[in-house]
Scaffold this motif. Structure first.
Motif, PDB file in Angstrom:
ATOM      1  N   ALA A   1       0.844  -1.199   0.000  1.00 39.03           N
ATOM      2  CA  ALA A   1       0.000   0.000   0.000  1.00 39.03           C
ATOM      3  C   ALA A   1       0.880   1.250   0.000  1.00 39.03           C
ATOM      4  CB  ALA A   1      -0.926  -0.007   1.213  1.00 39.03           C
ATOM      5  N   PHE A   2       1.890   1.266   0.867  1.00 36.89           N
ATOM      6  CA  PHE A   2       2.807   2.415   0.914  1.00 36.89           C
ATOM      7  C   PHE A   2       3.571   2.562  -0.394  1.00 36.89           C
ATOM      8  CE2 PHE A   2       2.852   1.989   5.725  1.00 36.89           C
ATOM      9  CZ  PHE A   2       2.053   3.108   5.910  1.00 36.89           C
ATOM     10  N   LYS A   3       3.928   1.443  -0.988  1.00 32.63           N
ATOM     11  CA  LYS A   3       4.651   1.480  -2.261  1.00 32.63           C
ATOM     12  C   LYS A   3       3.799   2.162  -3.339  1.00 32.63           C
ATOM     13  CE  LYS A   3       6.698  -1.706  -5.622  1.00 32.63           C
ATOM     14  NZ  LYS A   3       6.930  -3.120  -5.932  1.00 32.63           N
ATOM     15  N   LEU A   4       2.523   1.802  -3.408  1.00 34.13           N
ATOM     16  CA  LEU A   4       1.628   2.408  -4.392  1.00 34.13           C
ATOM     17  C   LEU A   4       1.395   3.893  -4.109  1.00 34.13           C
ATOM     18  CD1 LEU A   4      -1.007  -0.437  -4.769  1.00 34.13           C
ATOM     19  CD2 LEU A   4       0.666   0.294  -6.480  1.00 34.13           C
ATOM     20  N   LEU A   5       1.199   4.226  -2.838  1.00 36.66           N
ATOM     21  CA  LEU A   5       1.000   5.626  -2.469  1.00 36.66           C
ATOM     22  C   LEU A   5       2.243   6.456  -2.784  1.00 36.66           C
ATOM     23  CD1 LEU A   5      -0.863   5.089   0.904  1.00 36.66           C
ATOM     24  CD2 LEU A   5      -1.847   6.034  -1.212  1.00 36.66           C
ATOM     25  N   GLU A   6       3.409   5.928  -2.494  1.00 39.89           N
ATOM     26  CA  GLU A   6       4.662   6.636  -2.779  1.00 39.89           C
ATOM     27  C   GLU A   6       4.868   6.783  -4.278  1.00 39.89           C
ATOM     28  OE1 GLU A   6       8.018   8.784  -1.896  1.00 39.89           O
ATOM     29  OE2 GLU A   6       6.513   8.053  -0.482  1.00 39.89           O
ATOM     30  N   GLN A   7       4.529   5.757  -5.021  1.00 42.12           N
ATOM     31  CA  GLN A   7       4.648   5.809  -6.484  1.00 42.12           C
ATOM     32  C   GLN A   7       3.743   6.908  -7.048  1.00 42.12           C
ATOM     33  OE1 GLN A   7       3.511   2.155  -8.389  1.00 42.12           O
ATOM     34  NE2 GLN A   7       4.127   2.843 -10.404  1.00 42.12           N
ATOM     35  N   HIS A   8       2.519   6.978  -6.559  1.00 42.26           N
ATOM     36  CA  HIS A   8       1.604   8.016  -7.031  1.00 42.26           C
ATOM     37  C   HIS A   8       2.115   9.401  -6.643  1.00 42.26           C
ATOM     38  CE1 HIS A   8      -2.026   9.821  -8.497  1.00 42.26           C
ATOM     39  NE2 HIS A   8      -2.313  10.313  -7.306  1.00 42.26           N
ATOM     40  N   ARG A   9       2.634   9.518  -5.437  1.00 43.38           N
ATOM     41  CA  ARG A   9       3.187  10.795  -4.981  1.00 43.38           C
ATOM     42  C   ARG A   9       4.327  11.233  -5.895  1.00 43.38           C
ATOM     43  NH1 ARG A   9       7.124  13.230  -2.272  1.00 43.38           N
ATOM     44  NH2 ARG A   9       6.601  14.843  -0.749  1.00 43.38           N
ATOM     45  N   ASN A  10       5.203  10.299  -6.237  1.00 42.34           N
ATOM     46  CA  ASN A  10       6.324  10.623  -7.117  1.00 42.34           C
ATOM     47  C   ASN A  10       5.846  11.054  -8.499  1.00 42.34           C
ATOM     48  OD1 ASN A  10       8.314  10.176  -5.199  1.00 42.34           O
ATOM     49  ND2 ASN A  10       8.545   8.018  -5.735  1.00 42.34           N
ATOM     50  N   GLU A  11       4.798  10.402  -9.006  1.00 40.82           N
ATOM     51  CA  GLU A  11       4.238  10.787 -10.299  1.00 40.82           C
ATOM     52  C   GLU A  11       3.680  12.205 -10.243  1.00 40.82           C
ATOM     53  OE1 GLU A  11       1.409   7.717 -11.195  1.00 40.82           O
ATOM     54  OE2 GLU A  11       2.979   6.219 -11.536  1.00 40.82           O
ATOM     55  N   LEU A  12       2.980  12.521  -9.167  1.00 37.27           N
ATOM     56  CA  LEU A  12       2.445  13.872  -9.006  1.00 37.27           C
ATOM     57  C   LEU A  12       3.568  14.896  -8.905  1.00 37.27           C
ATOM     58  CD1 LEU A  12      -0.443  13.228  -6.446  1.00 37.27           C
ATOM     59  CD2 LEU A  12      -0.681  13.771  -8.881  1.00 37.27           C
ATOM     60  N   LEU A  13       4.606  14.552  -8.162  1.00 31.53           N
ATOM     61  CA  LEU A  13       5.732  15.458  -8.001  1.00 31.53           C
ATOM     62  C   LEU A  13       6.461  15.680  -9.322  1.00 31.53           C
ATOM     63  CD1 LEU A  13       7.065  17.110  -5.789  1.00 31.53           C
ATOM     64  CD2 LEU A  13       8.518  15.159  -5.280  1.00 31.53           C
ATOM     65  N   ASN A  14       6.629  14.634 -10.103  1.00 29.31           N
ATOM     66  CA  ASN A  14       7.258  14.774 -11.415  1.00 29.31           C
ATOM     67  C   ASN A  14       6.428  15.668 -12.330  1.00 29.31           C
ATOM     68  OD1 ASN A  14       9.469  13.203 -10.765  1.00 29.31           O
ATOM     69  ND2 ASN A  14       8.552  11.317 -11.527  1.00 29.31           N
ATOM     70  N   ALA A  15       5.104  15.515 -12.286  1.00 24.32           N
ATOM     71  CA  ALA A  15       4.225  16.359 -13.092  1.00 24.32           C
ATOM     72  C   ALA A  15       4.340  17.818 -12.650  1.00 24.32           C
ATOM     73  CB  ALA A  15       2.781  15.876 -12.985  1.00 24.32           C
ATOM     74  N   LEU A  16       4.442  18.030 -11.347  1.00 26.46           N
ATOM     75  CA  LEU A  16       4.611  19.383 -10.817  1.00 26.46           C
ATOM     76  C   LEU A  16       5.911  20.002 -11.320  1.00 26.46           C
ATOM     77  CD1 LEU A  16       3.793  21.699  -8.907  1.00 26.46           C
ATOM     78  CD2 LEU A  16       5.015  20.472  -7.099  1.00 26.46           C
ATOM     79  N   HIS A  17       6.987  19.237 -11.264  1.00 29.03           N
ATOM     80  CA  HIS A  17       8.278  19.747 -11.730  1.00 29.03           C
ATOM     81  C   HIS A  17       8.240  20.066 -13.215  1.00 29.03           C
ATOM     82  CE1 HIS A  17      10.425  17.734  -8.115  1.00 29.03           C
ATOM     83  NE2 HIS A  17       9.942  18.902  -7.800  1.00 29.03           N
ATOM     84  N   GLU A  18       7.560  19.236 -13.992  1.00 27.91           N
ATOM     85  CA  GLU A  18       7.430  19.492 -15.424  1.00 27.91           C
ATOM     86  C   GLU A  18       6.654  20.784 -15.662  1.00 27.91           C
ATOM     87  OE1 GLU A  18       8.254  19.135 -19.280  1.00 27.91           O
ATOM     88  OE2 GLU A  18       9.051  17.825 -17.716  1.00 27.91           O
ATOM     89  N   SER A  19       5.590  20.991 -14.898  1.00 29.40           N
ATOM     90  CA  SER A  19       4.814  22.228 -15.016  1.00 29.40           C
ATOM     91  C   SER A  19       5.654  23.440 -14.634  1.00 29.40           C
ATOM     92  CB  SER A  19       3.561  22.171 -14.136  1.00 29.40           C
ATOM     93  OG  SER A  19       2.670  21.195 -14.621  1.00 29.40           O
TER      94      SER A  19
END
Length: 83
Positions: free
Chosen positions: A44-62
């Motif tokens: 569960a933590f692995k999936l939550l962390e993965q989603h967090r990283n995806e959101l953070l990467n999208a933020l950095h791209e923006s």
């Protein structure tokens, strides 16, 4: 352990809404809930962390895109001042 008690929320619906508000897809939401209900916290933590990283990467791209636009506006204004 019951999901509500696991995260100290009043109801399962609040947990679901939190995951939706965080941008989780229905598939991801179901997968996370399955792991939480099975007390498989590691996954569960692995999936939550993965989603967090995806959101953070999208933020950095923006942020990079905004920087490009800011630089373009700066160049245009600078050019106009010299005319």
């Amino acid at each position: 352990m019951e999901l509500e008690k696991l995260v100290n929320y009043e109801s399962k619906e609040i947990v679901l809404q939190n995951l939706k508000d965080a941008g989780c897809t229905q598939e991801m939401l179901e997968c996370i809930l399955t792991h939480l209900n099975e007390d498989d916290m590691k996954e569960a933590f692995k999936l939550l962390e993965q989603h967090r990283n995806e959101l953070l990467n999208a933020l950095h791209e923006s942020e990079k895109q905004i920087d490009c636009l800011d630089y373009l506006v700066y160049q245009i204004r600078r050019n106009n001042e010299h005319k």
